[in-house]
Design a protein around this motif. Structure first.
Motif, PDB file in Angstrom:
ATOM      1  N   SER A   1      -7.870  10.900  14.974  1.00  0.00           N
ATOM      2  CA  SER A   1      -9.123  10.388  15.535  1.00  0.00           C
ATOM      3  C   SER A   1      -9.066   8.868  15.629  1.00  0.00           C
ATOM      4  N   GLU A   2     -10.096   8.290  16.226  1.00  0.00           N
ATOM      5  CA  GLU A   2     -10.156   6.828  16.352  1.00  0.00           C
ATOM      6  C   GLU A   2     -10.158   6.174  14.970  1.00  0.00           C
ATOM      7  N   ARG A   3     -10.927   6.762  14.045  1.00  0.00           N
ATOM      8  CA  ARG A   3     -10.984   6.194  12.699  1.00  0.00           C
ATOM      9  C   ARG A   3      -9.627   6.326  12.000  1.00  0.00           C
ATOM     10  N   GLN A   4      -8.987   7.447  12.182  1.00  0.00           N
ATOM     11  CA  GLN A   4      -7.664   7.642  11.594  1.00  0.00           C
ATOM     12  C   GLN A   4      -6.635   6.724  12.239  1.00  0.00           C
ATOM     13  N   SER A   5      -6.815   6.458  13.531  1.00  0.00           N
ATOM     14  CA  SER A   5      -5.917   5.536  14.228  1.00  0.00           C
ATOM     15  C   SER A   5      -6.052   4.127  13.671  1.00  0.00           C
ATOM     16  N   ALA A   6      -7.302   3.737  13.380  1.00  0.00           N
ATOM     17  CA  ALA A   6      -7.523   2.423  12.797  1.00  0.00           C
ATOM     18  C   ALA A   6      -6.898   2.338  11.406  1.00  0.00           C
ATOM     19  N   ALA A   7      -7.014   3.423  10.638  1.00  0.00           N
ATOM     20  CA  ALA A   7      -6.407   3.454   9.307  1.00  0.00           C
ATOM     21  C   ALA A   7      -4.889   3.404   9.405  1.00  0.00           C
TER      22      ALA A   7
ATOM     23  N   ARG B   1     -10.284  -0.839  15.874  1.00  0.00           N
ATOM     24  CA  ARG B   1     -11.442  -0.699  14.985  1.00  0.00           C
ATOM     25  C   ARG B   1     -11.804   0.775  14.858  1.00  0.00           C
ATOM     26  N   PRO B   2     -12.482   1.138  13.783  1.00  0.00           N
ATOM     27  CA  PRO B   2     -12.846   2.536  13.565  1.00  0.00           C
ATOM     28  C   PRO B   2     -13.626   3.143  14.721  1.00  0.00           C
ATOM     29  N   ASP B   3     -14.394   2.321  15.460  1.00  0.00           N
ATOM     30  CA  ASP B   3     -15.182   2.873  16.567  1.00  0.00           C
ATOM     31  C   ASP B   3     -14.374   2.970  17.842  1.00  0.00           C
ATOM     32  N   GLY B   4     -13.066   2.551  17.749  1.00  0.00           N
ATOM     33  CA  GLY B   4     -12.219   2.650  18.917  1.00  0.00           C
ATOM     34  C   GLY B   4     -12.397   1.529  19.872  1.00  0.00           C
TER      35      GLY B   4
END
Length: 244
Positions: free
Chosen positions: A123-129, A240-243
């Motif tokens: 996900s976007e949040r996982q991508s940021a992590a 960023r977590p929000d993509g």
């Protein structure tokens, strides 16, 4: 703990760097081999094998790479070329698959499957992590998460047609200010069109265009984009977590 298969390919090995580090320590290949055998339990490593690696005739496996870094008192990242894949970036940071899976909030098996397929599906949040734990630049993050082909398509459209129409789509794909994106697209468009004009020639009284002109430019359009961004001094934002 998950054990990686021994046959899995490692990141591109930087043979000249290995030799340079060894010489800087005043070590011979026999010293390196001895250290890898006694300190890391790799009895098969010989001075000839070390020289084979340094000459670029073969590359060390993952376990050998870690041991070599230990003997040369350096990080694994100092012994490999620029990583491209998800697995290469992880190994360059000296992390186990478990470490990354835990940091991004994925089951280990799910993460391993992504590595093996070289296809990030987080996900976007996982991508940021992921960007955080692997310390990825924006350019690397775009590559690792599979967005580079889409970016390349947009950039080719921008330089061959109206660049203004691509500012918003590129800005949405990348977490960068549209002003920065617009400046880069305009510069690339100007350079590409200038190259094409120089390839115009007269044949039979009509203007023709060399079919091969600009192909190299378009093939390397993504690298040229990041080079332009860096040249302009624009910071590469982290996802960023929000993509956004």
């Amino acid at each position: 703990m998950h054990q990686e298969p021994a046959h899995r390919p490692t990141p591109p090995f930087d043979a000249p760097a290995a030799r340079k580090l060894r010489l800087a320590l005043g070590m011979g290949p026999e010293h390196v081999a001895y250290g890898m055998r006694t300190s890391f339990g790799l009895p098969h490593v010989t001075p000839d094998l070390v020289l084979t690696w340094e000459r670029g005739l073969a590359s060390p496996g993952h376990g050998e790479l870690v041991a070599l870094a230990g003997v040369l008192w350096c990080s694994v990242s100092e012994l490999i070329g620029a990583p491209r894949t998800l697995r290469e970036h992880r190994i360059a940071r000296g992390l186990a698959a478990e470490d990354v899976a835990r940091a991004v909030g994925l089951q280990l098996l799910a993460y391993i499957r992504m590595e093996e397929a070289d296809e990030w599906r987080g996900s976007e949040r996982q991508s940021a992590a992921l960007a955080e734990v692997l310390e990825l630049s924006l350019a690397d993050h775009v590559t690792v998460t599979g967005r580079e082909p889409k970016l390349a398509q947009m950039l080719r459209g921008a330089v061959t047609t109206r660049w203004q129409a691509y500012v918003r789509p590129v800005g949405k794909l990348l977490p960068m200010e549209r002003r920065v994106v617009g400046h880069a697209l305009r510069a690339l468009h100007t350079e590409y069109q200038g190259r094409m004009v120089k390839t115009l020639s007269w044949a039979g009284g009509a203007v023709t265009l060399d079919a091969d002109a600009g192909h190299d430019f378009l093939d390397r359009i993504v690298d040229r984009f990041w080079t332009t961004i860096r040249h302009d001094g624009a910071p590469e934002a982290r996802p960023r977590p929000d993509g956004g």
